[in-house]
Design an enzyme around this catalytic site. Sequence first.
Site, PDB file in Angstrom:
ATOM      1  N   HIS A   1       1.125 -21.073  -5.913  1.00 46.56           N
ATOM      2  CA  HIS A   1       2.303 -21.562  -5.167  1.00 46.56           C
ATOM      3  C   HIS A   1       3.565 -20.829  -5.634  1.00 46.56           C
ATOM      4  O   HIS A   1       4.033 -19.918  -4.976  1.00 46.56           O
ATOM      5  CB  HIS A   1       2.401 -23.070  -5.374  1.00 46.56           C
ATOM      6  CG  HIS A   1       3.390 -23.751  -4.487  1.00 46.56           C
ATOM      7  ND1 HIS A   1       4.067 -23.132  -3.473  1.00 46.56           N
ATOM      8  CD2 HIS A   1       3.816 -25.048  -4.458  1.00 46.56           C
ATOM      9  CE1 HIS A   1       4.853 -23.986  -2.871  1.00 46.56           C
ATOM     10  NE2 HIS A   1       4.726 -25.160  -3.452  1.00 46.56           N
TER      11      HIS A   1
ATOM     12  N   HIS B   1       0.712 -14.009   4.231  1.00 45.01           N
ATOM     13  CA  HIS B   1       1.174 -15.392   4.190  1.00 45.01           C
ATOM     14  C   HIS B   1       0.285 -16.236   5.095  1.00 45.01           C
ATOM     15  O   HIS B   1      -0.151 -15.758   6.138  1.00 45.01           O
ATOM     16  CB  HIS B   1       2.633 -15.478   4.666  1.00 45.01           C
ATOM     17  CG  HIS B   1       3.310 -16.738   4.253  1.00 45.01           C
ATOM     18  ND1 HIS B   1       3.193 -17.902   4.965  1.00 45.01           N
ATOM     19  CD2 HIS B   1       4.093 -17.024   3.180  1.00 45.01           C
ATOM     20  CE1 HIS B   1       3.884 -18.852   4.348  1.00 45.01           C
ATOM     21  NE2 HIS B   1       4.431 -18.337   3.269  1.00 45.01           N
TER      22      HIS B   1
ATOM     23  N   ASP C   1       8.064 -13.293  -1.988  1.00 45.10           N
ATOM     24  CA  ASP C   1       7.894 -12.952  -3.399  1.00 45.10           C
ATOM     25  C   ASP C   1       7.877 -11.462  -3.681  1.00 45.10           C
ATOM     26  O   ASP C   1       7.865 -11.047  -4.840  1.00 45.10           O
ATOM     27  CB  ASP C   1       6.578 -13.565  -3.926  1.00 45.10           C
ATOM     28  CG  ASP C   1       6.678 -15.069  -3.986  1.00 45.10           C
ATOM     29  OD1 ASP C   1       7.709 -15.561  -4.459  1.00 45.10           O
ATOM     30  OD2 ASP C   1       5.739 -15.753  -3.548  1.00 45.10           O
TER      31      ASP C   1
END
Length: 460
Positions: free
Chosen positions: A297, A336, A392
């Site tokens: 996560h 994703h 990220d």
Amino acid sequence: MSTETASTDIASSDTASSSTASSDTASADGTGSSLTVRDNRTGTEYDVAITDGTIRASDLAKIKADDEDPGLAVYDPGFVNTASCRSSITFIDGDKGILEYRGYPIEQLAEKSSYLEVAYLLVHGELPSRQQFDAWEHKITFHTFVHENVKRFMEGFRYDAHPMGMLLASVGALSTFYPESRNISDENIRQLQVIRLIAKMPTLGAWAFRHAQGKPYTYPDNDLGYAANFLSMLFKMSEQRFEADERLIRALEVLFILHADHEQNCSTNAVRSVGSSQVDPYSAVSAGIAALFGPLHGGANEAVLKMLRRIGSVDDVPSFIEGVKGGKERLMGFGHRVYKNYDPRATIIKKACDEVFEVTGVNPLLKIAVELEKIALEDEYFVTRQLYPNVDFYSGLIYEALSFPPEMFTVLFAIPRTSGWLAQWLELTDDSEQKIARPKQIYTGGRNLDFVPASERWSR
Ligand code: CMC
């Protein structure tokens, strides 16, 4: 097998009137129409109402093979295709790369708003008037200090304690300092805890950081804004006032805005699930922090940095890409579950990189990241699988340039996500449809075994 074909209407009472409507009257999301299912065990057909593109799992429970049958259930590990709530907080369209908070596009919020204004928007549902914002900012600033015993409690952690573990424990501990927070039916009490949590998170996060460095904890400077005060608590030493570069303050604000909410992700689901027991918000938010701590996560940006370091140079990018395509590697920071076109947050963060590096000097890993992105976006492997940079991919580079060690990255995520968690928690506590979270299971163990006492088993 029965061949009975009588149709049974099993729509929930609140949707029954729409269950038999023809598809002509249905809206685009199916509301007003129904699904006809035939149970081949009995031959019975059922009409199940469609509302907002969903059917109710409780309607399926009315489909039974016989009177003993508990009814049909849905098996959905990881809630991949299960809506757990109605929410008006965050909208995502993964195919189109759209992210909106309360209807406002993330691009506009990142460019024109501040983190505290976005937090107000998430929590209250509307943008604040000047007066409302001033009061909100004042209250949050006023509550940045924590009880001295919290400080002592944090000082008791081992010298090498992970800052996220410290944050998780300290937020949970706050519930013991505010016992009235257990009264979650009182609107004023709920709102006060929301303010306390948003206000105190940077203080606790900064102290967790200072602890690992063996530096004295720095108290909040309430003349500074939210992000500037956080930077001061992180980096201030003997100077009268720590004044961070305005461009770095703005970059941190933007990162905070981008991380403030992301609808029903793992940590938000944890906050809602734990909160559904009607526990106080400190305990519920500490559950969210625990979920975020996990590498699947909150930890991917740290993995991106490790990957870039391992690649080492731009010349080695093509062979790394070949390794990814051959299944030997994973391109961290790409792909994703929801975004299949692009992650709008990644585009904004990439821009923020330039502004941060203007102040800090360019992170040498940036060249490798840019080359990886260039090759991957043209390569058939990534194009056909709809793999694009996610939030990220570049955020770790910024955090590193701001002098944060990788262990702090998830703390930097938890601080702004608190406003999203609390908005979701408030929505949950006001939602009359919500019940205590209690999923079903498919039991796979033994039954009706005869228990033999240990003394007999061990003497055999
Ligand atoms: N590198 C190489 N191949 C990939 C990657 C990647 N990063 N991501 C997915 N694939 C491939 C995967 O191997 C599969 O290929 P095939 O069909 O040949 O088996 C295909 O793409 C579909 O992948 P998936 O694993 O079914 O996709 P998912 O939706 O279950 O996983 C993900 C999404 C984010 C876990 C995954 O893309 C991934 O592991 N990415 C790297 C880790 C990462 O950056 N995580 C941060 C996500 S953003 C954080 C947030 O929003 O909170």
